[in-house]
Design an enzyme around this catalytic site. Structure first.
Site, short mmCIF file in Angstrom:
data_model
loop_
_atom_site.label_atom_id
_atom_site.label_comp_id
_atom_site.label_asym_id
_atom_site.label_seq_id
_atom_site.Cartn_x
_atom_site.Cartn_y
_atom_site.Cartn_z
N ALA A 1 0.86 -1.18 0.00
CA ALA A 1 0.00 0.00 0.00
C ALA A 1 0.89 1.23 0.00
O ALA A 1 1.89 1.26 0.70
CB ALA A 1 -0.90 0.00 1.22
N CYS A 2 0.53 2.20 -0.79
CA CYS A 2 1.33 3.43 -0.86
C CYS A 2 0.39 4.62 -1.02
O CYS A 2 -0.78 4.46 -1.34
CB CYS A 2 2.29 3.39 -2.04
#
Length: 354
Positions: A29-30
């Site tokens: 996740a970013c």
């Protein structure tokens, strides 16, 4: 291919629940956000969230590099027009970076990505080289979008070394503050191009993220913002804070503001949430000052920022490829413009040939 500028999808109760379309097999996740300050100050920040150490280092790639798409003899081929600084993952992909013209590219995970069209015979481009292709070839978002609209190549994906599927979308921004987001949905390229598209996270696809965020805009960030680590919640917080924080022309304040937003949407080390694949610990953050051409890197294991002044680097073909080793050096900090050493370029990750 679909081009959008501000179009919304009605999601009803999804906006109330913050549902983020999770897939059960990925652990990345970013968040990415573009800070638009005064007097042309533009800073793009991002977090890299992943379930394990990716041994990231910073690479200097010069002009004049002979490149190919990394898959087979039919891969797209090019010669780099611009030099760039990139942060690698697993020494096999360019995940984040800025070129000497101030174009920034960021790869983020998107579970809904689907690149395949039956019988597609166009030249191939490995997903691990996708960001590098843009950094090598374009000075502005407009140029990059015009090239992408030709759809002259197909994206080929592969698994990461830890077995995670290589399903990502790509964001780019330039020193004018212009942005574009590229997604492949059901095999078709979707381009979102507007200066308004400052934020990108993960699932769901970008149209639906915008619609989710509309709900929180109506409430108003001063009243309440969603506080979980889910992609839709991070999108809402980044969208509010990147514009609510001090809008400055001072490069120190601007970078500090951008990084403060990235820290707000970061995931603490050691977080592991069952059945929430878009949530992983933040390993590192970057901030790219696109007006002054300074690239900042912050490891969550380090007490110090690292920064690189692109205007002081030699990007000529004769200077060759160079590398700043970050992996295993949490004590590294400060100005590392002179810290690069000559190195052989990494190979872009590709499927094993049968």
């Amino acid at each position: 291919m679909t081009l959008t500028k501000g179009g919304l999808t009605t999601l009803g109760l999804l906006a109330l629940t913050g549902f983020a379309g999770f897939s059960a097999s990925i652990t990345q996740a970013c968040t990415r956000a573009v800070y638009l300050g005064k007097e042309g100050m533009v800073v793009t920040g991002r977090t890299m969230d992943w379930a394990e150490d990716m041994h990231s280092n910073i690479w200097l790639f010069p002009r004049g590099m002979k490149r190919d798409g990394g898959f087979d003899e039919a891969s797209v081929k090019w010669t780099s027009k611009y030099g760039s600084i990139v942060t690698s993952v697993y020494e096999s992909a360019s995940a984040d970076g800025m070129n000497e013209k101030g174009l920034v590219a960021n790869l983020l995970y998107l579970a809904e990505s689907d690149y395949e069209l039956p019988g597609d015979q166009r030249p191939s481009l490995m997903i691990s080289a996708w960001a590098q292709y843009f950094l090598d070839n374009f000075a502005t978002v407009k140029e990059a979008v015009e090239d992408a609209k030709k759809e002259a190549y197909r994206i080929v994906t592969t698994e990461a070394p830890n077995g995670a599927k290589g399903t990502v979308h790509l964001s780019i921004s330039d020193p004018t503050g212009d942005s574009a987001i590229f997604e492949y949905v059901k095999g078709k390229l979707v381009i979102h191009h507007s200066r308004d598209f400052q934020v990108m996270t993960n699932s769901p696809v970008f149209d639906e993220q915008i619609a989710l965020n509309k709900y929180w805009e109506q409430i108003g960030g001063t009243v309440m913002l969603p506080g979980t680590n889910r992609a839709a919640d991070r999108f809402a917080r980044a969208s509010f804070y990147v514009n609510a924080c001090k809008q400055s022309a001072d490069p120190h304040e601007a970078v500090a503001c951008a990084l403060s937003v990235m820290r707000n949407v970061s995931v603490p080390i050691g977080i592991s949430t069952p059945n929430q694949p878009n949530i992983s610990s933040t390993l590192w953050r970057t901030a790219s000052n696109q007006k002054n051409l300074v690239y900042f890197f912050e490891s969550t294991l380090s007490p110090s920022l690292v920064w690189i002044r692109l205007k002081e680097l030699d990007f000529s073909e004769a200077a060759g490829v160079r590398k700043l080793v970050l992996a295993g050096r949490p004590e590294l900090g400060g100005d590392q413009t002179r810290g690069f050493e000559k190195a052989a370029p990494f190979k872009f990750l590709a499927p094993e040939k049968k």
